[in-house]
Scaffold this active site. Structure first.
Site, PDB file in Angstrom:
ATOM      1  N   THR B 195       0.869  -1.171   0.000  1.00 48.12           N
ATOM      2  CA  THR B 195       0.000   0.000   0.000  1.00 48.12           C
ATOM      3  C   THR B 195       0.909   1.226   0.000  1.00 48.12           C
ATOM      4  OG1 THR B 195      -1.810  -1.065   1.175  1.00 48.12           O
ATOM      5  CG2 THR B 195      -1.630   1.331   1.441  1.00 48.12           C
ATOM      6  N   ARG B 223     -14.990  -5.887  -0.717  1.00 49.40           N
ATOM      7  CA  ARG B 223     -14.380  -5.535   0.572  1.00 49.40           C
ATOM      8  C   ARG B 223     -13.706  -4.172   0.481  1.00 49.40           C
ATOM      9  NH1 ARG B 223      -8.760  -4.343   2.173  1.00 49.40           N
ATOM     10  NH2 ARG B 223      -8.630  -4.716   4.397  1.00 49.40           N
ATOM     11  N   ILE B 224     -14.021  -3.287   1.416  1.00 45.80           N
ATOM     12  CA  ILE B 224     -13.390  -1.984   1.484  1.00 45.80           C
ATOM     13  C   ILE B 224     -12.530  -1.953   2.744  1.00 45.80           C
ATOM     14  CG2 ILE B 224     -13.797   0.488   1.702  1.00 45.80           C
ATOM     15  CD1 ILE B 224     -14.934  -0.177  -0.864  1.00 45.80           C
ATOM     16  N   ASP B 226      -9.259   0.296   4.959  1.00 40.60           N
ATOM     17  CA  ASP B 226      -9.173   1.623   5.561  1.00 40.60           C
ATOM     18  C   ASP B 226      -8.715   2.691   4.578  1.00 40.60           C
ATOM     19  OD1 ASP B 226      -6.632   0.331   5.498  1.00 40.60           O
ATOM     20  OD2 ASP B 226      -5.845   1.867   6.837  1.00 40.60           O
ATOM     21  N   THR B 246      -0.857   2.086   6.768  1.00 41.29           N
ATOM     22  CA  THR B 246      -0.789   0.855   5.976  1.00 41.29           C
ATOM     23  C   THR B 246      -0.799  -0.326   6.927  1.00 41.29           C
ATOM     24  OG1 THR B 246       0.647  -0.480   4.572  1.00 41.29           O
ATOM     25  CG2 THR B 246       1.729   1.201   5.898  1.00 41.29           C
ATOM     26  N   GLY B 247      -1.465  -1.396   6.546  1.00 45.08           N
ATOM     27  CA  GLY B 247      -1.503  -2.577   7.421  1.00 45.08           C
ATOM     28  C   GLY B 247      -2.836  -3.279   7.293  1.00 45.08           C
TER      29      GLY B 247
END
Lengths: 326, 326
Positions: B195, B223-224, B226, B246-247
């Site tokens: 990301t 799927r969304i 963050d 990111t993660g």
């Protein structure tokens, strides 16, 4: 039994009775909103909303008194509001620009901040129950549009995940709303009136919150508001509060409003009421709408900066109120 | 000119020179991430990422030094990362469970918290630029899937909103990633690696942040995460900080992480570094990933609790660094 022992026994019985009588009923609290915005002008709408809020509140209180969880309670209450044509959620949802309905909903569990949400669903009768399935059955927190529909397909045998044609959600009232907005070529101010939400504190001390909406009349296809976003329109944490919001969703997303209520309590010891009031009176950020919330100690707050907000509240101290406008 | 006047003139000249010499260069700062997770194992990938991060950092610094806005800067930097096959954003995005690509991106303006985002787009070469159009050209903040595609259709003449077939985003590297994940029937830990995000403080004192991603390998359609959610993966407020995360996106949504960094600074005067560190070391909430941020005073923070995070930073004091792993 000698006199002394008899006296002791009598004292023990009296103490036991007293303790029992003084023991407060197990603490619970529930608060419900049916959207902030312009108040309904017709008597029929006022009565319609009032009746549904009364039924929803009674149902919620009954569940909480029978020691049901706050999660079960907020789901049951929001389903009642979704099934009513008097609110912009489920049956009675607004029309989007394409003349169809797209529904958003979130649920959040205050024990561990677990959460689930769906956005832009079009055939699920009760989006709040699908949001709960996302929370409990997937590692995701937000599924949208056809992906959420495909997820719902896996629950063909689940009576809580009933499917309906998109036209099920249509009402004449909202159709006229779309025509009015399209004719005026601008968004009516009363747009968001009718989003629904519920926050509950159960006798086990757990908070839960849920929100459900049809969004904005004449919204662009694919627009997601704050209702399916944990932190924006819905939040719950047993250490602080449970929150459900209604209003201009974009304001609530950019200011992470539902989480902000909790952050103000956690980081500077604001009371729940101060936190909610300061956000709605914000000098720097504009947040247009209403907020309902319950603190971890059972304090109930219902505030709005719009003309009105349909709302209801009850708790174990005997508080019980229903308002359909100001 | 008499002696006194001459002396005065000399003094004035000296003062002017001194003031000019003491004036610090106009303050700016930029920080970039290319995802937290497992570090790349091959030398080719390490070099590939390092090269792109260097180009992106140089571009960002050049724009900021020429007094361009932080918004222009984060957009330009994220476009470079989106165009590279070495990151999970734009070209090189992961495959979803259906074998296709769905991209998410957000941009946020620290001047007024205005923000725009797109989720689940499939034919827009640079989602970050479409997110900017949502911010500037609509009253919404988040458009998803076919709605976002329809919105992009309105920019046929805009060279920043180039359209591509979905297969443009495919790379052999990510195809092998999908096959590996599907074979193992479980999510690989390195999922979110790649990301991208950028935060910049411009010489005008304005903060902006942007994030872009292809999401999780083998994710369910719809799927969304963050990345398209302001407050969760991206936040900017000139009074506190700009943030890109990111993660594991679900962790960042349920804990409103990007907003939480700002809230800890605003409500209890945490330093930026303390705020970010405490969130990633959270005893109560688990947040798995990395955070980059710049405070309103120009402090840069890059932290992660994963094995590594590709990242780069530079500022007007001469700081300049690029890391591709630990």
């Amino acid at each position: 039994m000698n006199a002394r022992n008899s006296l002791f026994l009598l004292f023990a019985i009296l103490l036991s009775v007293t303790v029992h009588a003084d023991e407060p009923p197990q603490k619970y609290a529930i608060v419900i909103h049916g959207g902030a915005g312009k108040s309904p002008s017709s008597e029929e709408w006022k009565r319609g909303r009032e009746n549904v809020l009364n039924v929803a509140l009674e149902t919620g209180v009954k569940l909480l008194r029978s020691e049901k969880s706050s999660l079960d309670t907020v789901e049951a209450v929001v389903r009642i509001l979704e099934d009513s044509p008097y609110f912009n959620a489920g049956k009675g949802a607004v029309f989007n620009a394409a003349g169809a309905h797209e529904l958003d909903s979130t649920m959040m569990d205050g024990r561990d901040r677990s959460t689930g949400a769906v956005g832009g669903v079009s055939t699920v009768k009760n989006p709040v129950s699908l949001a709960r399935r996302v929370m409990t059955d997937t590692r995701h927190v937000l599924l949208v549009t056809s992906g959420a529909e495909a997820f719902a397909d896996g629950y063909a045998d689940d009576s809580m995940i009933e499917r309906v044609p998109n036209s099920y959600f249509s009402t004449d009232h909202q159709k006229q709303g779309l025509e009015r907005v399209q004719k005026q070529q601008r968004q009516a101010e009363a747009d968001s009136m009718g989003t629904v939400g519920c926050v509950a504190l159960d006798v086990h001390g757990n908070l839960a919150a849920a929100t459900s909406t049809g969004g904005l009349t004449n919204k662009k296809y694919g627009r997601i508001g704050d209702s399916p976003i944990a932190g924006a329109g819905t939040f719950a944490d047993n250490k602080t509060c449970g929150v459900s919001c209604t209003g201009i969703g974009e304001d609530f997303i950019r200011n992470a409003v539902a989480y902000d209520v909790s952050a103000r309590m956690a980081y500077r010891n604001d009371s729940l009421d101060t936190a909610v009031r300061d956000i709605l009176n914000g000098k720097e950020q504009t947040v247009r709408g209403g907020i309902i919330a319950i603190s971890h100690t059972g304090e109930i707050v219902m505030r709005f900066n719009t003309e009105g907000m349909a709302r209801a509240a009850a708790d174990s101290t005997g508080r019980r109120e229903v308002h359909v406008s100001e």
